[in-house]
Design an enzyme around this catalytic site. Structure first.
Site, PDB file in Angstrom:
ATOM      1  N   ASP A 127       0.826  -1.218   0.000  1.00 46.25           N
ATOM      2  CA  ASP A 127       0.000   0.000   0.000  1.00 46.25           C
ATOM      3  C   ASP A 127       0.857   1.264   0.000  1.00 46.25           C
ATOM      4  O   ASP A 127       0.409   2.324  -0.457  1.00 46.25           O
ATOM      5  CB  ASP A 127      -1.033   0.000   1.146  1.00 46.25           C
ATOM      6  N   HIS A 184       0.425   3.940  -2.784  1.00 55.29           N
ATOM      7  CA  HIS A 184       0.194   5.325  -2.337  1.00 55.29           C
ATOM      8  C   HIS A 184       1.098   6.276  -3.114  1.00 55.29           C
ATOM      9  O   HIS A 184       0.657   7.287  -3.643  1.00 55.29           O
ATOM     10  CB  HIS A 184       0.463   5.415  -0.833  1.00 55.29           C
ATOM     11  N   HIS A 232       0.158   9.237  -6.104  1.00 53.46           N
ATOM     12  CA  HIS A 232       0.487  10.667  -6.143  1.00 53.46           C
ATOM     13  C   HIS A 232       0.828  11.071  -7.581  1.00 53.46           C
ATOM     14  O   HIS A 232       0.477  12.164  -8.046  1.00 53.46           O
ATOM     15  CB  HIS A 232       1.686  10.979  -5.237  1.00 53.46           C
ATOM     16  N   TYR A 235      -0.768  20.496  -3.154  1.00 56.99           N
ATOM     17  CA  TYR A 235      -0.420  19.762  -1.933  1.00 56.99           C
ATOM     18  C   TYR A 235      -0.415  20.674  -0.697  1.00 56.99           C
ATOM     19  O   TYR A 235       0.591  20.812   0.009  1.00 56.99           O
ATOM     20  CB  TYR A 235       0.950  19.104  -2.115  1.00 56.99           C
ATOM     21  N   ASP A 254      -7.510  -5.093   3.294  1.00 60.32           N
ATOM     22  CA  ASP A 254      -7.973  -4.337   4.467  1.00 60.32           C
ATOM     23  C   ASP A 254      -8.140  -2.864   4.088  1.00 60.32           C
ATOM     24  O   ASP A 254      -7.945  -2.501   2.930  1.00 60.32           O
ATOM     25  CB  ASP A 254      -6.985  -4.496   5.645  1.00 60.32           C
ATOM     26  N   ASP A 275       2.327  20.111   8.658  1.00 57.41           N
ATOM     27  CA  ASP A 275       1.995  19.111   7.634  1.00 57.41           C
ATOM     28  C   ASP A 275       1.284  19.717   6.422  1.00 57.41           C
ATOM     29  O   ASP A 275       0.266  19.221   5.941  1.00 57.41           O
ATOM     30  CB  ASP A 275       1.130  18.017   8.286  1.00 57.41           C
ATOM     31  N   HIS A 282      -1.884  15.148   5.705  1.00 60.07           N
ATOM     32  CA  HIS A 282      -1.951  13.739   6.133  1.00 60.07           C
ATOM     33  C   HIS A 282      -2.936  13.564   7.290  1.00 60.07           C
ATOM     34  O   HIS A 282      -3.097  12.469   7.807  1.00 60.07           O
ATOM     35  CB  HIS A 282      -0.575  13.251   6.601  1.00 60.07           C
TER      36      HIS A 282
HETATM   37  C1  S7B Z   1       5.737   7.702   5.452  1.00 55.16           C
HETATM   38  C2  S7B Z   1       5.497   9.040   4.803  1.00 55.16           C
HETATM   39  C3  S7B Z   1       5.963  10.213   5.389  1.00 55.16           C
HETATM   40  C4  S7B Z   1       5.717  11.448   4.766  1.00 55.16           C
HETATM   41  C5  S7B Z   1       4.984  11.528   3.578  1.00 55.16           C
HETATM   42  C6  S7B Z   1       4.480  10.373   2.994  1.00 55.16           C
HETATM   43  C7  S7B Z   1       3.619  10.445   1.743  1.00 55.16           C
HETATM   44  O1  S7B Z   1       3.878   9.675   0.788  1.00 55.16           O
HETATM   45  O2  S7B Z   1       2.697  11.279   1.733  1.00 55.16           O
HETATM   46  C8  S7B Z   1       4.766   9.127   3.594  1.00 55.16           C
HETATM   47  O3  S7B Z   1       4.366   7.965   2.979  1.00 55.16           O
HETATM   48  C9  S7B Z   1       3.087   7.535   3.229  1.00 55.16           C
HETATM   49  O4  S7B Z   1       2.265   8.168   3.802  1.00 55.16           O
HETATM   50  C10 S7B Z   1       2.884   6.125   2.713  1.00 55.16           C
HETATM   51  C11 S7B Z   1       1.554   5.542   2.760  1.00 55.16           C
HETATM   52  C12 S7B Z   1       2.623   5.091   3.740  1.00 55.16           C
HETATM   53 ZN    ZN Z   2       1.307  10.716   0.407  1.00 56.16          ZN
END
Ligand code: S7B
Ligand code: ZN
Length: 312
Positions: free
Chosen positions: A133, A137, A141, A152, A175, A222, A227
């Site tokens: 995943d 992910h 993007h 963003y 899941d 952030d 996020h």
């Molecule tokens: C671990 C992480 C830290 C910061 C940005 C991202 C990002 O890609 O936005 C990130 O990766 C994820 O969220 C993936 C889904 C686990």
């Molecule tokens: Zn991301």
């Protein structure tokens, strides 16, 4: 002698056997899959090469490289088979992944051209390429970038993040969790689409992932909570698919297949760079109407889901 395609093997980060497409090249093997689009290529950022110098007889030894390569192949296949989309740009763009990026880097990213994976510090994360995943992910993007181009930051950024999570959960289909395979700190996942509030994102002062628009994070952390507030739209997508009752509003789910088609159509036809949550609601209702009709269960599910998370 030119390169030629081979089916190769290797073990992933967690020792699981993987099979994938690679090439034999000058007596060695390289992680270049020439069978998908203009290629899927994975390289070790510390050496800068996609040749696994330890590979012998088509067996690859670098677990993170093996997983990143397989993640990219699987995500390429998902977009091709589900939506007829040929890579991130729908024009076969080469899918490039770099592993072992940084020093124990607790991150994964899409930088506009390629996916990058850190090895994690073994306390917060294991090597991030180990999560299907995660790869889905990151590549998503790229799909968002080549479609709506959601900026963003703030609500459009939260939608960008939510789309990456939604497609991540659709590719890693068993899941509704994100990052469940790579957490080293005992938490069940990085994010949950099913129940966002069970995961605490340490990046926020709010200390939880909101599951209703009234609880959205407003601040500068952030990139304006991309996020964090992504969880509001994640919860809506979960409700569209699985249904449930949320803050007293009942939603009858319509399943993963209809949900992924609705969200992909909303993304590729209706959303634009500055779209906010209210425009997400309208785009999803319109996409469901286009696909299933105005009196369909799908339109009803989308309407009720956004009512349930307080987005009008
Ligand atoms: C671990 C992480 C830290 C910061 C940005 C991202 C990002 O890609 O936005 C990130 O990766 C994820 O969220 C993936 C889904 C686990
Ligand atoms: Zn991301």
């Amino acid at each position: 002698n030119a390169a030629h395609d081979v089916t190769a093997f290797g073990k992933g980060v967690f020792g699981d056997k993987r099979k994938f497409e690679a090439q034999a090249y000058e007596g060695k093997f390289r992680l270049f899959d020439a069978t998908r689009g203009d290629g899927v290529v994975t390289y070790d950022n510390t050496t800068g090469t996609n040749v696994d110098v330890l590979s012998i007889n088509k067996m690859f030894k670098d677990g993170a490289a093996v997983d990143a390569h397989v993640n990219a192949e699987k995500t390429y296949d998902y977009f091709k088979e589900t939506f007829g989309r040929d890579s991130v740009d729908d024009n076969g763009q080469q899918l490039i992944s770099a592993v072992h990026v940084g020093e124990n880097w607790n991150n994964a990213s899409w930088n506009g051209r390629q996916m990058s994976y850190g090895d994690g510090d073994g306390e917060r994360f294991y090597p991030l390429a180990g999560g299907l995943d995660v790869g889905a992910h990151e590549m998503s993007h790229g799909v968002v970038q080549h479609t709506a181009g959601l900026i963003y930051r703030n609500e459009s950024g939260a939608l960008n993040e939510s789309y990456a999570d939604i497609f991540g959960a659709m590719v890693d289909r068993d899941d509704w969790l994100i990052g469940e395979d790579i957490m080293a700190d005992g938490s069940i996942a990085l994010r949950s689409l099913e129940d966002p509030s069970v995961i605490v994102d340490e990046r926020t002062e709010s200390g939880y992932s909101p599951d209703h628009w009234s609880k959205r994070y407003i601040g500068n952390l952030d990139n304006g909570g991309v996020h964090i507030n992504s969880s509001i739209n994640n919860k809506a997508a979960y409700l569209v698919s699985e249904g449930g009752e949320h803050y007293g509003i009942a939603v009858s789910g319509v399943g993963r297949e209809a949900t992924e088609q609705i969200y992909y159509r909303a993304l590729s036809f209706y959303l634009t760079r500055n779209s906010d949550f209210s425009m997400m609601r309208q785009a999803a209702i319109q996409a469901a109407t286009d696909l299933y009709g105005s009196n369909s269960a799908e339109v009803q599910a989308v309407t009720q889901a956004y009512n349930a998370v307080g987005v009008y």
